[in-house]
Write a protein that holds these residues in place. Structure first.
Motif, PDB file in Angstrom:
ATOM      1  N   UNK A  58       0.815  -1.213   0.000  1.00 18.72           N
ATOM      2  CA  UNK A  58       0.000   0.000   0.000  1.00 18.72           C
ATOM      3  C   UNK A  58       0.849   1.263   0.000  1.00 18.72           C
ATOM      4  N   UNK A  59       0.286   2.285  -0.643  1.00 17.47           N
ATOM      5  CA  UNK A  59       0.947   3.578  -0.711  1.00 17.47           C
ATOM      6  C   UNK A  59       0.277   4.642   0.138  1.00 17.47           C
ATOM      7  N   UNK A  60      -0.933   4.365   0.652  1.00 22.21           N
ATOM      8  CA  UNK A  60      -1.640   5.425   1.378  1.00 22.21           C
ATOM      9  C   UNK A  60      -1.759   5.168   2.871  1.00 22.21           C
ATOM     10  N   UNK A  61      -1.322   4.017   3.334  1.00 19.23           N
ATOM     11  CA  UNK A  61      -1.343   3.784   4.780  1.00 19.23           C
ATOM     12  C   UNK A  61      -0.353   2.688   5.137  1.00 19.23           C
ATOM     13  N   UNK A  83       8.999  -7.401  -3.261  1.00 23.33           N
ATOM     14  CA  UNK A  83      10.293  -7.352  -2.597  1.00 23.33           C
ATOM     15  C   UNK A  83      10.092  -6.896  -1.162  1.00 23.33           C
ATOM     16  N   UNK A  84       9.993  -7.856  -0.245  1.00 25.99           N
ATOM     17  CA  UNK A  84       9.759  -7.540   1.164  1.00 25.99           C
ATOM     18  C   UNK A  84      10.855  -8.165   2.011  1.00 25.99           C
ATOM     19  N   UNK A  85      10.988  -7.660   3.235  1.00 28.18           N
ATOM     20  CA  UNK A  85      12.076  -8.111   4.095  1.00 28.18           C
ATOM     21  C   UNK A  85      11.595  -9.011   5.219  1.00 28.18           C
ATOM     22  N   UNK A  86      10.401  -9.580   5.080  1.00 30.56           N
ATOM     23  CA  UNK A  86       9.856 -10.441   6.126  1.00 30.56           C
ATOM     24  C   UNK A  86       9.403 -11.760   5.502  1.00 30.56           C
ATOM     25  N   UNK A 232       5.060   8.625  -0.193  1.00 27.46           N
ATOM     26  CA  UNK A 232       6.399   8.136  -0.539  1.00 27.46           C
ATOM     27  C   UNK A 232       6.999   7.299   0.580  1.00 27.46           C
ATOM     28  N   UNK A 233       6.525   7.488   1.799  1.00 28.84           N
ATOM     29  CA  UNK A 233       7.067   6.751   2.941  1.00 28.84           C
ATOM     30  C   UNK A 233       6.322   5.447   3.222  1.00 28.84           C
ATOM     31  N   UNK A 234       5.147   5.260   2.638  1.00 29.94           N
ATOM     32  CA  UNK A 234       4.308   4.124   2.991  1.00 29.94           C
ATOM     33  C   UNK A 234       4.825   2.811   2.398  1.00 29.94           C
ATOM     34  N   UNK A 235       5.209   2.818   1.119  1.00 28.46           N
ATOM     35  CA  UNK A 235       5.687   1.591   0.489  1.00 28.46           C
ATOM     36  C   UNK A 235       6.876   0.986   1.216  1.00 28.46           C
ATOM     37  N   UNK A 240       8.849  -3.407   4.848  1.00 27.59           N
ATOM     38  CA  UNK A 240       9.692  -3.782   5.981  1.00 27.59           C
ATOM     39  C   UNK A 240       8.951  -4.589   7.035  1.00 27.59           C
ATOM     40  N   UNK A 241       7.627  -4.722   6.921  1.00 27.56           N
ATOM     41  CA  UNK A 241       6.855  -5.457   7.922  1.00 27.56           C
ATOM     42  C   UNK A 241       6.641  -4.632   9.174  1.00 27.56           C
ATOM     43  N   UNK A 242       5.754  -3.625   9.114  1.00 21.14           N
ATOM     44  CA  UNK A 242       5.594  -2.704  10.245  1.00 21.14           C
ATOM     45  C   UNK A 242       4.956  -3.367  11.462  1.00 21.14           C
TER      46      UNK A 242
END
Length: 458
Positions: A58-61, A83-86, A232-235, A240-242
Motif C-alpha cells: 500500500x501507498x496510502x497507509x 520485494x519484502x524483508x519479512x 512516498x514513505x508508505x511503500x 519492511x513489515x511494520x
C-alpha cells in the motif's frame, strides 16, 4: 455454513478492510495498522483468524497485515514477486487458498495500481472479489503512485485488469475494493452509491467497461491530480513489515513545554473544529480539525519527521487523532494537552476572522484584498474567482513566500482546508480571513466573477 463479510471502514483515509468468516475461522483483507479493531470484531464473532491477505504494497497507509499475522499466528499472504524483508506465504496468479471448507479464495493478478497487485476471489454460492486498488466502485485505482516513469505502462495494465475481472467473474460477484471511498488512491471520484456493488453493476456504470483503451488511458491520465506527500514513505514501511500501532497515551505537556516546542519550530496541532479555533487559539498553532481528513492533510503538509504535539478538547479527541496518525506512519505524538486554549498558554489568545463569499463581495467594493484559493489544480481548472492567487494547500508550506503581503482572504471548497491554510499563513504574521462557505453554492451567487481555469501545477 453462512459466509459473513464485515467491512471495516476507515473513512478519514477513504479505505475499507474486510473480515470474512464462516462462524469458526476467518480471513482478513488489507487491514489497517490499528489491528485492535480487527481483533475485537473477530472476538465478537467468536472466530479465529487464520489467513491475512494483502492485495498490494500500500501507498496510502501503513498496513496492519504483518502485525496481525504475527499476533494471531495466521498465514500472511503477499505476492511472491513483492520485494519484502519479512517471511510471508507467497501467492501468485491462479493460486487457490482453502481457508476452510466454505472459504475458498483464488488469487488473480490485476496489475495497474502496482505491478504486483492481486485481487482475491471468494468462490462459492455468494462470490465476492476483494479488488484492492484495481476495480473500484465506478472507477479504478490510480496508476501513478510508483512514479511518472511507470504511469503509462500501469494505466494500460489497469485497463486490462478491470476487463479481466469483468470477463472471468459472474455478474452477481460482489465487488469489495480497498480504495475508492475518498482515498487519493482512486484515479477519479467514484461518485454515486458507494455502499455496495457487483461485477454486473460495474459493467453498466464503470467507465473502464465502456471506454476503449485509448479513451480510458487519456481520460485517466488527464484526471490525475496531486496525491499526499507522505505516500512516498508508505511503500518502504510496508515492505519492511511494520509493527502494530502504539496507542498508549502520549506525555502531557504544560504551558512551559508547549511554549518551548513552539519556539523550537515544532508543530502544535489544534484538533478542535474550525469554529472553535477561530474563536480563540494559541498563536502559532495550526488548525487541523479532527472533524475532517485530519491525518491526510497533516501528513501531506508537515515536513516529515517534525515532532507533533496534539491539542484537543478531551483525551478522547487526542486518542482518536493519535490513532489516525499511526495509520500513516507518524508513530508517536511528541506530547499532548487537553482542555481549553487558555490552559495552554499565558499569552493572549489569537483569533481568526471568518467570512462568507457574500462578505468577500462586499469587501472587494471598498478595498483591495488578496484572494488565496487553496484548492487542488483540478478544482481550480473547473472554475475559480477572477484575480485569485492559486496555491494548492499541499504546496503552501513550501510556497509561503508566494503569498502576497497585506490582507489575505483564503478559501477552499467548503471551509475545512481554508482554516488549515489560514492558520499556517496567520502564523507568519499576515492578516488573514478564512472564508467558511461553499464555493460551488455561494461564490457566483454572491456576484463574484467565476472564470474557467487553465492548467496549473499540482
Amino acid at each position: 455454513m453462512t459466509t459473513t463479510i464485515v467491512p471495516i471502514e476507515t473513512p478519514t483515509l477513504g479505505d475499507r478492510s474486510y473480515l470474512v468468516h464462516d462462524g469458526r475461522v476467518a480471513f482478513v483483507v488489507d487491514p489497517q495498522r490499528d489491528i485492535d479493531r480487527v481483533l475485537r470484531l473477530a472476538e465478537d464473532a467468536g472466530v479465529r483468524i487464520t489467513h491475512v491477505f494483502e492485495t498490494h504494497i500500500h501507498n496510502d497507509y501503513v498496513t496492519g497485515g504483518y502485525a496481525l499475522a504475527q499476533h494471531t499466528g495466521a498465514a500472511y499472504l503477499v505476492n511472491a514477486d513483492d520485494d519484502v524483508s519479512f517471511d510471508r506465504t507467497p501467492v501468485r496468479d491462479g493460486d487457490v487458498v482453502e481457508v476452510s471448507p466454505t472459504l475458498r479464495v483464488r488469487a488473480l493478478h490485476t496489475p495497474g495500481h502496482t505491478f504486483t497487485h492481486l485481487s482475491y476471489v471468494l468462490e462459492g454460492e455468494d462470490p465476492a472479489v476483494f479488488s484492492g486498488g484495481s476495480l473500484l466502485f465506478g472507477s479504478t485505482g490510480r496508476p501513478d503512485l510508483l512514479g511518472e516513469a511507470h504511469t503509462h505502462e500501469l494505466v494500460r495494465h489497469q485497463y486490462g485488469s478491470a476487463r479481466r475481472l469483468a470477463a472471468e467473474l459472474s455478474d452477481d460477484t460482489q465487488v469489495m475494493p480497498t480504495h475508492g471511498f475518498g482515498s487519493f488512491c482512486a484515479a477519479t471520484s467514484a461518485g454515486g452509491d458507494t455502499t455496495a456493488s457487483t461485477i454486473g453493476r460495474e459493467r453498466r456504470v464503470n467507465p473502464v467497461m465502456s471506454q476503449d483503451e485509448e479513451d480510458y488511458v487519456a481520460a485517466t491520465l488527464a484526471g490525475l491530480d496531486a496525491y499526499p506527500a507522505y505516500y512516498v514513505h508508505m511503500g518502504p514501511a510496508n515492505a519492511a513489515g511494520p509493527t502494530a500501532a502504539d496507542l498508549s497515551e502520549p506525555a502531557r505537556a504544560d504551558k512551559d513545554e508547549l511554549r518551548r516546542r513552539l519556539e523550537a519550530g515544532e508543530w502544535l496541532v489544534d484538533l478542535r473544529n474550525r469554529t472553535a479555533f477561530a474563536a480563540g487559539h494559541v498563536p502559532g498553532t495550526f488548525n487541523f480539525g479532527s472533524d475532517g481528513q485530519f491525518a491526510t492533510y497533516l501528513g501531506w503538509l508537515i515536513p516529515w519527521g517534525t515532532p507533533v504535539t496534539l491539542l484537543g478538547e478531551s483525551p478522547e479527541q487526542v486518542a482518536d487523532a493519535q490513532r489516525e496518525l499511526t495509520r500513516i506512519g507518524i508513530d508517536r505524538p511528541a506530547a499532548a494537552a487537553t482542555g481549553r486554549p487558555a490552559e495552554w498558554t499565558d499569552q493572549p489568545l489569537g483569533t481568526l476572522p471568518r467570512a462568507t463569499f457574500a462578505d468577500l463581495a462586499q469587501v472587494r467594493h471598498h478595498r483591495t484584498v488578496t484572494v488565496l484559493d487553496v484548492r487542488r489544480a483540478s478544482e481550480w481548472r473547473d472554475g475559480h474567482l477572477e484575480g485569485a492567487v492559486h496555491i494548492p494547500l499541499h504546496d503552501l508550506v513550501t510556497r509561503m513566500d508566494d503569498v502576497p503581503d497585506g490582507e489575505v482572504w483564503i478559501h477552499c471548497a467548503s471551509g475545512y482546508r481554508a482554516s488549515i491554510a489560514a492558520s499556517l499563513v496567520g502564523a507568519t504574521g499576515r492578516l488573514v480571513v478564512a472564508v467558511d462557505d461553499s464555493f460551488d453554492r455561494s461564490a457566483a451567487a454572491a456576484g463574484l466573477p467565476v472564470v474557467d481555469g487553465v492548467p496549473a501545477q499540482a
